[in-house]
Design a protein around this motif. Structure first.
Motif, PDB file in Angstrom:
ATOM      1  N   LEU A 291     -31.686  30.707   0.739  1.00 49.64           N
ATOM      2  CA  LEU A 291     -30.938  29.686   0.968  1.00 49.64           C
ATOM      3  C   LEU A 291     -29.771  29.642  -0.088  1.00 49.64           C
ATOM      4  CD1 LEU A 291     -30.006  27.038   2.368  1.00 49.64           C
ATOM      5  CD2 LEU A 291     -31.698  25.892   0.776  1.00 49.64           C
ATOM      6  N   THR A 293     -26.545  27.456  -1.131  1.00 47.45           N
ATOM      7  CA  THR A 293     -26.249  26.159  -1.201  1.00 47.45           C
ATOM      8  C   THR A 293     -25.361  25.552  -2.476  1.00 47.45           C
ATOM      9  OG1 THR A 293     -26.623  23.710  -0.326  1.00 47.45           O
ATOM     10  CG2 THR A 293     -28.262  25.011  -1.528  1.00 47.45           C
ATOM     11  N   TYR A 298     -30.183  19.611  -2.034  1.00 43.38           N
ATOM     12  CA  TYR A 298     -30.746  20.493  -0.742  1.00 43.38           C
ATOM     13  C   TYR A 298     -31.717  21.475  -1.123  1.00 43.38           C
ATOM     14  CZ  TYR A 298     -30.913  22.464   3.744  1.00 43.38           C
ATOM     15  OH  TYR A 298     -31.443  23.108   5.093  1.00 43.38           O
ATOM     16  N   TRP A 322     -29.261  32.510   4.328  1.00 38.30           N
ATOM     17  CA  TRP A 322     -29.215  31.369   5.085  1.00 38.30           C
ATOM     18  C   TRP A 322     -27.982  30.570   4.538  1.00 38.30           C
ATOM     19  CZ3 TRP A 322     -34.088  28.861   7.102  1.00 38.30           C
ATOM     20  CH2 TRP A 322     -35.044  29.806   8.000  1.00 38.30           C
ATOM     21  N   ASP A 324     -25.688  27.235   3.938  1.00 37.59           N
ATOM     22  CA  ASP A 324     -25.811  25.887   4.055  1.00 37.59           C
ATOM     23  C   ASP A 324     -24.179  25.400   4.376  1.00 37.59           C
ATOM     24  OD1 ASP A 324     -26.023  23.107   4.093  1.00 37.59           O
ATOM     25  OD2 ASP A 324     -25.746  22.974   1.902  1.00 37.59           O
ATOM     26  N   LYS A 326     -23.056  22.690   5.333  1.00 32.43           N
ATOM     27  CA  LYS A 326     -22.596  21.385   4.972  1.00 32.43           C
ATOM     28  C   LYS A 326     -22.019  21.283   3.746  1.00 32.43           C
ATOM     29  CE  LYS A 326     -24.470  16.691   4.855  1.00 32.43           C
ATOM     30  NZ  LYS A 326     -25.591  15.715   5.207  1.00 32.43           N
ATOM     31  N   ILE A 348     -26.999  27.528   8.629  1.00 32.54           N
ATOM     32  CA  ILE A 348     -27.626  26.116   9.027  1.00 32.54           C
ATOM     33  C   ILE A 348     -26.389  25.096   9.429  1.00 32.54           C
ATOM     34  CG2 ILE A 348     -28.939  24.530   7.853  1.00 32.54           C
ATOM     35  CD1 ILE A 348     -29.872  26.574   5.643  1.00 32.54           C
ATOM     36  N   GLN A 350     -24.720  21.532  10.314  1.00 32.99           N
ATOM     37  CA  GLN A 350     -24.363  20.538   9.353  1.00 32.99           C
ATOM     38  C   GLN A 350     -25.362  19.500   9.363  1.00 32.99           C
ATOM     39  OE1 GLN A 350     -23.251  20.982  12.463  1.00 32.99           O
ATOM     40  NE2 GLN A 350     -22.719  19.235  13.495  1.00 32.99           N
ATOM     41  N   ARG A 352     -28.799  20.254   9.450  1.00 30.75           N
ATOM     42  CA  ARG A 352     -29.702  20.849   8.773  1.00 30.75           C
ATOM     43  C   ARG A 352     -30.923  20.915   9.391  1.00 30.75           C
ATOM     44  NH1 ARG A 352     -28.002  18.606   2.690  1.00 30.75           N
ATOM     45  NH2 ARG A 352     -26.493  20.257   2.364  1.00 30.75           N
ATOM     46  N   ASP A 353     -30.739  20.902  10.613  1.00 29.17           N
ATOM     47  CA  ASP A 353     -32.181  20.937  11.821  1.00 29.17           C
ATOM     48  C   ASP A 353     -32.359  22.213  12.502  1.00 29.17           C
ATOM     49  OD1 ASP A 353     -29.570  20.693  13.150  1.00 29.17           O
ATOM     50  OD2 ASP A 353     -30.541  19.164  14.639  1.00 29.17           O
ATOM     51  N   CYS A 355     -30.690  26.786  12.437  1.00 26.77           N
ATOM     52  CA  CYS A 355     -29.942  27.703  12.040  1.00 26.77           C
ATOM     53  C   CYS A 355     -29.438  28.741  13.222  1.00 26.77           C
ATOM     54  CB  CYS A 355     -30.233  28.346  10.745  1.00 26.77           C
ATOM     55  SG  CYS A 355     -31.809  29.273  11.060  1.00 26.77           S
TER      56      CYS A 355
END
Length: 371
Positions: A291, A293, A298, A322, A324, A326, A348, A350, A352-353, A355
């Motif tokens: 991830l 980010t 997060y 991945w 992020d 957002k 992912i 915005q 975050r539910d 991708c």
């Protein structure tokens, strides 16, 4: 209204959601309207727009699938902007793309040094879901000779190599995934020819602009991700539409002898009957997900987390990255991807539910639920 952005959608709910997110970020300093014209999708596209973007996006719900040309023309007829951008739903735009296009549209002579330029359409550099440059971003006019060579494997004269991938310059043909113009130019050219259901209409419109004395430009320093194929199943119907559009283009613009026309028709029939196989991705298999980010709060369970700066200093072989959205800027993401095209990427949403992502520009991408 300064800018109208028209997005024609057909069954791309997840990709459309992220596309709209990127468009809204890129138009925060512009007086703009976003029009989603839906070609009678059977997925959750309309429900998603109503739920996530209520009040921020105008929706035209068509009662049938009108195809690319008519679907866009109907939406453009409702557009109020001085400038217009035709945009695919399976795209992500950088934060400054529209501002740069507007600036260029107002002063195109800054590139060529001419006192006046009769500006037609503007395109950007398109990259796929792996960061790889898509050469169809700028093309030559596909005369029958050039097209025959391409179908037989010689692409030298099909793509526009005279302007570098990362430069700005005049080109012949742009791609319909992103076409920016003064709305008066679109209207003067008659919009997309509605005889094309899908494919070839962008070539036709680019060529029509040239015939009317306009000049089309490519902004290679501006990037847009085009995942490709999210609205299309690569079946026999797709092949018939794709190669049939080429035949229509030749019949419309190029006089051919009966023998030449027969040769083109036979070649097209052969391409439909015996399509080229899709190569498997040569990227390394995924052994780890990371991830990326810039949000210190997060985290995802059992998944390694890096900041973008940390990622830049690491080797990511075997890693699926991945992003992020957002917390990260798409411009920075696309810069990294363009410099590291051997990796696999996911974006992912915005909320975050879920991708999305794609490891090939020849097939549909992936949607993965995260919650």
């Amino acid at each position: 209204m300064e800018l109208s952005i028209v997005i024609l959608n057909y069954n791309t709910s997840a990709f459309l959601e992220l596309c709209l997110y990127s468009v809204l970020k890129a138009t925060k300093n512009i007086e703009a309207e976003i029009i989603v014209a839906d070609n009678n999708s059977i997925d959750s596209s309309l429900e998603m727009v109503a739920s996530v973007y209520a009040g921020r996006v105008k929706v035209m719900a068509n009662d049938e699938n009108y195809g690319f040309s008519k679907g866009n023309n109907l939406a453009v007829a409702q557009a109020q902007g001085t400038y217009l951008c035709i945009l695919n739903p399976d795209t992500l735009v950088g934060e400054k793309v529209f501002e740069e296009c507007l600036a260029f549209a107002r002063r195109p002579e800054l590139v060529e040094g001419k006192a006046t330029i009769n500006l037609g359409f503007i395109g950007t550099q398109l990259i796929d879901g792996t960061g790889a440059y898509l050469p169809e971003s700028k093309r030559h006019i596909p005369t029958p000779k050039v097209a025959r060579q391409k179908m037989l494997g010689n692409k030298k004269n099909y793509y526009y190599h005279e302007v570098d991938q990362n430069q700005r310059g005049k080109v012949d043909v742009l791609v319909g995934a992103f076409m920016f113009c003064d709305k008066k130019v679109y209207d003067d050219c008659g919009g997309f020819d509605e005889r094309y259901f899908m494919y070839g209409e962008d070539i036709d419109l680019s060529y029509t602009a040239l015939q009317k004395g306009y000049e089309n430009y490519y902004l290679g320093d501006q990037k847009v991700i085009h995942f490709k194929g999210e609205s299309t199943v690569k079946d026999k119907v797709y092949l018939q539409r794709f190669y049939g559009a080429m035949g229509l283009f030749y019949d419309k613009y190029f006089k051919q002898s009966a023998l030449e026309k027969k040769a083109i028709d036979l070649l097209i029939q052969g391409m439909i009957a015996f399509p080229k196989s899709t190569k498997n991705s040569d990227r390394n298999e995924v052994t780890e997900i990371v991830l990326v980010t810039d949000d210190p709060t997060y985290r995802l369970d059992k998944i390694t987390c890096w900041s973008l700066e940390q990622l830049k200093g690491k080797e990511a072989i075997g890693v699926q990255i991945w992003w992020d959205l957002k917390s990260l800027e798409l411009t920075a993401i696309m810069k990294y991807m363009s410099e590291n095209t051997k990796y696999r990427y996911r974006f992912i949403a915005q909320k975050r539910d879920f991708c999305i992502g794609s490891d090939s520009n020849r097939s549909r991408g992936e949607v993965k639920q995260l919650q």
